[in-house]
Design a protein around this motif. Structure first.
Motif, short mmCIF file in Angstrom:
data_model
loop_
_atom_site.label_atom_id
_atom_site.label_comp_id
_atom_site.label_asym_id
_atom_site.label_seq_id
_atom_site.Cartn_x
_atom_site.Cartn_y
_atom_site.Cartn_z
N ALA A 77 0.85 -1.19 0.00
CA ALA A 77 0.00 0.00 0.00
C ALA A 77 0.88 1.23 0.00
CB ALA A 77 -0.91 0.01 1.22
N TYR A 78 0.49 2.21 -0.78
CA TYR A 78 1.19 3.50 -0.78
C TYR A 78 0.33 4.55 -0.09
CZ TYR A 78 3.70 7.59 -2.45
OH TYR A 78 4.39 8.77 -2.52
N THR A 79 -0.90 4.76 -0.58
CA THR A 79 -1.83 5.67 0.08
C THR A 79 -3.17 4.97 0.23
OG1 THR A 79 -2.61 6.67 -1.98
CG2 THR A 79 -0.76 7.75 -0.88
N SER A 80 -3.94 5.45 1.18
CA SER A 80 -5.32 4.97 1.33
C SER A 80 -6.14 6.05 2.01
CB SER A 80 -5.38 3.67 2.14
OG SER A 80 -4.90 3.88 3.45
N ASN A 81 -7.43 6.03 1.72
CA ASN A 81 -8.33 6.96 2.37
C ASN A 81 -9.76 6.43 2.25
OD1 ASN A 81 -9.14 9.18 3.84
ND2 ASN A 81 -8.03 10.63 2.56
N VAL A 82 -10.58 6.89 3.17
CA VAL A 82 -11.99 6.49 3.21
C VAL A 82 -12.84 7.75 3.12
CG1 VAL A 82 -13.77 5.35 4.59
CG2 VAL A 82 -11.42 4.48 4.61
N ASN A 83 -13.76 7.77 2.16
CA ASN A 83 -14.68 8.90 1.96
C ASN A 83 -13.96 10.23 1.77
OD1 ASN A 83 -16.97 7.25 2.17
ND2 ASN A 83 -16.95 7.42 4.38
N GLN A 84 -12.95 10.23 0.94
CA GLN A 84 -12.15 11.42 0.66
C GLN A 84 -12.83 12.25 -0.43
OE1 GLN A 84 -9.10 12.74 1.72
NE2 GLN A 84 -9.50 14.39 0.27
N PHE A 85 -13.10 13.56 -0.18
CA PHE A 85 -13.61 14.42 -1.24
C PHE A 85 -12.56 14.48 -2.35
CE2 PHE A 85 -13.83 18.46 -3.46
CZ PHE A 85 -15.10 18.34 -4.00
N GLN A 86 -13.00 14.30 -3.58
CA GLN A 86 -12.08 14.31 -4.71
C GLN A 86 -12.10 15.65 -5.43
OE1 GLN A 86 -9.81 12.02 -5.89
NE2 GLN A 86 -10.24 10.98 -3.98
N ASN A 87 -11.01 16.38 -5.34
CA ASN A 87 -10.84 17.57 -6.15
C ASN A 87 -10.49 17.15 -7.57
OD1 ASN A 87 -11.10 19.64 -4.09
ND2 ASN A 87 -9.17 18.85 -3.27
N SER A 88 -10.46 18.09 -8.47
CA SER A 88 -10.02 17.80 -9.83
C SER A 88 -8.56 17.39 -9.82
CB SER A 88 -10.21 19.03 -10.72
OG SER A 88 -11.57 19.32 -10.86
N VAL A 89 -8.25 16.34 -10.57
CA VAL A 89 -6.89 15.83 -10.69
C VAL A 89 -6.59 15.65 -12.17
CG1 VAL A 89 -5.42 13.83 -10.26
CG2 VAL A 89 -6.94 14.65 -8.46
N ASN A 90 -5.43 16.13 -12.60
CA ASN A 90 -5.00 15.96 -13.98
C ASN A 90 -3.61 15.35 -13.96
OD1 ASN A 90 -4.75 16.02 -16.74
ND2 ASN A 90 -4.10 18.15 -16.80
N ARG A 91 -3.49 14.14 -14.48
CA ARG A 91 -2.21 13.44 -14.51
C ARG A 91 -1.89 13.02 -15.95
NH1 ARG A 91 -4.04 10.43 -9.25
NH2 ARG A 91 -3.08 11.78 -7.69
N PRO A 92 -1.30 13.92 -16.73
CA PRO A 92 -1.03 13.61 -18.14
C PRO A 92 -0.04 12.48 -18.34
CG PRO A 92 -0.07 15.74 -17.52
CD PRO A 92 -0.88 15.26 -16.35
N TYR A 93 0.74 12.15 -17.30
CA TYR A 93 1.69 11.04 -17.40
C TYR A 93 1.31 9.89 -16.46
CZ TYR A 93 4.21 14.66 -19.79
OH TYR A 93 4.55 15.66 -20.65
N GLY A 94 0.13 10.00 -15.88
CA GLY A 94 -0.33 8.98 -14.95
C GLY A 94 0.21 9.19 -13.56
N TYR A 95 -0.06 8.24 -12.70
CA TYR A 95 0.41 8.27 -11.32
C TYR A 95 1.46 7.18 -11.18
CZ TYR A 95 -0.08 8.85 -6.22
OH TYR A 95 0.13 9.11 -4.90
#
Length: 184
Positions: free
Chosen positions: A18-36
């Motif tokens: 596991a790297y990150t985890s969260n429960v019921n996290q509000f999602q802001n706009s995310v732009n990943r042109p090269y992915g994560y």
């Protein structure tokens, strides 16, 4: 969001980390042109949003599941102010074996698939991140959560007669009456 870092020695033995985890996290706009840099699996906990990936747009709503492989260009954005997700990002060489087993591409969206099992798995990981300092425990919980995600996402809809059959098969040793079967 909770993030876990590992030493080089810690990442040699287990299939997934596991790297990150969260429960019921509000999602802001995310732009990943090269992915994560790591793989991600999501459950839409509440609200609506949009996922833009591989030239396609996916409308996301409560109880949808989606995943994105590492380094896959994507973006997502809320449609309303309640767009929240439960998620895990993870890495590990054995994810390629999991992708092969489930015949997965680099991303997928699964509509109205969540039964809550994955969310419970992520909650377990989230709760144990600070308590379980040993890597084997965290990796075990992570692996279980990822398998739960894909089992849930790829589970076919079970007909009512199959549900009754499964209930009877699981409870044959009990004295059942028609009311038990109708209320399971």
């Amino acid at each position: 969001m909770k993030t876990r870092t590992y030493t080089a020695n810690e990442t040699e033995f287990f299939p997934l980390y596991a790297y990150t985890s969260n429960v019921n996290q509000f999602q802001n706009s995310v732009n990943r042109p090269y992915g994560y840099k790591v793989h991600q699996v999501f459950h839409v906990s509440k609200g609506t949003g949009m996922l833009f990936i591989n030239g396609k747009t996916y409308y996301l709503e409560e109880d949808d599941l989606f995943y994105i492989s590492a380094n896959t260009a994507h973006s997502y954005a809320p449609i309303d102010n309640s767009f929240s997700t439960t998620y895990i990002s993870f890495f590990g060489n054995d994810f390629e074996k999991i992708k092969s087993y489930y015949n997965l591409k680099n991303y997928a969206v699964y509509k109205k698939k969540s039964t809550g099992e994955f969310k419970t798995s992520v909650q377990n990981l989230y709760d144990n991140r600070d308590q379980a300092h040993d890597v084997p425990t965290l990796c075990s919980i992570t692996y279980s959560a990822i398998i739960t995600f894909f089992n849930e996402a790829l589970r076919k809809q079970i007909s009512l007669i199959e549900q009754v059959y499964n209930y009877l098969e699981s409870n044959y040793q009990k004295n059942l009456c028609l009311a038990d079967i109708l209320t399971f």
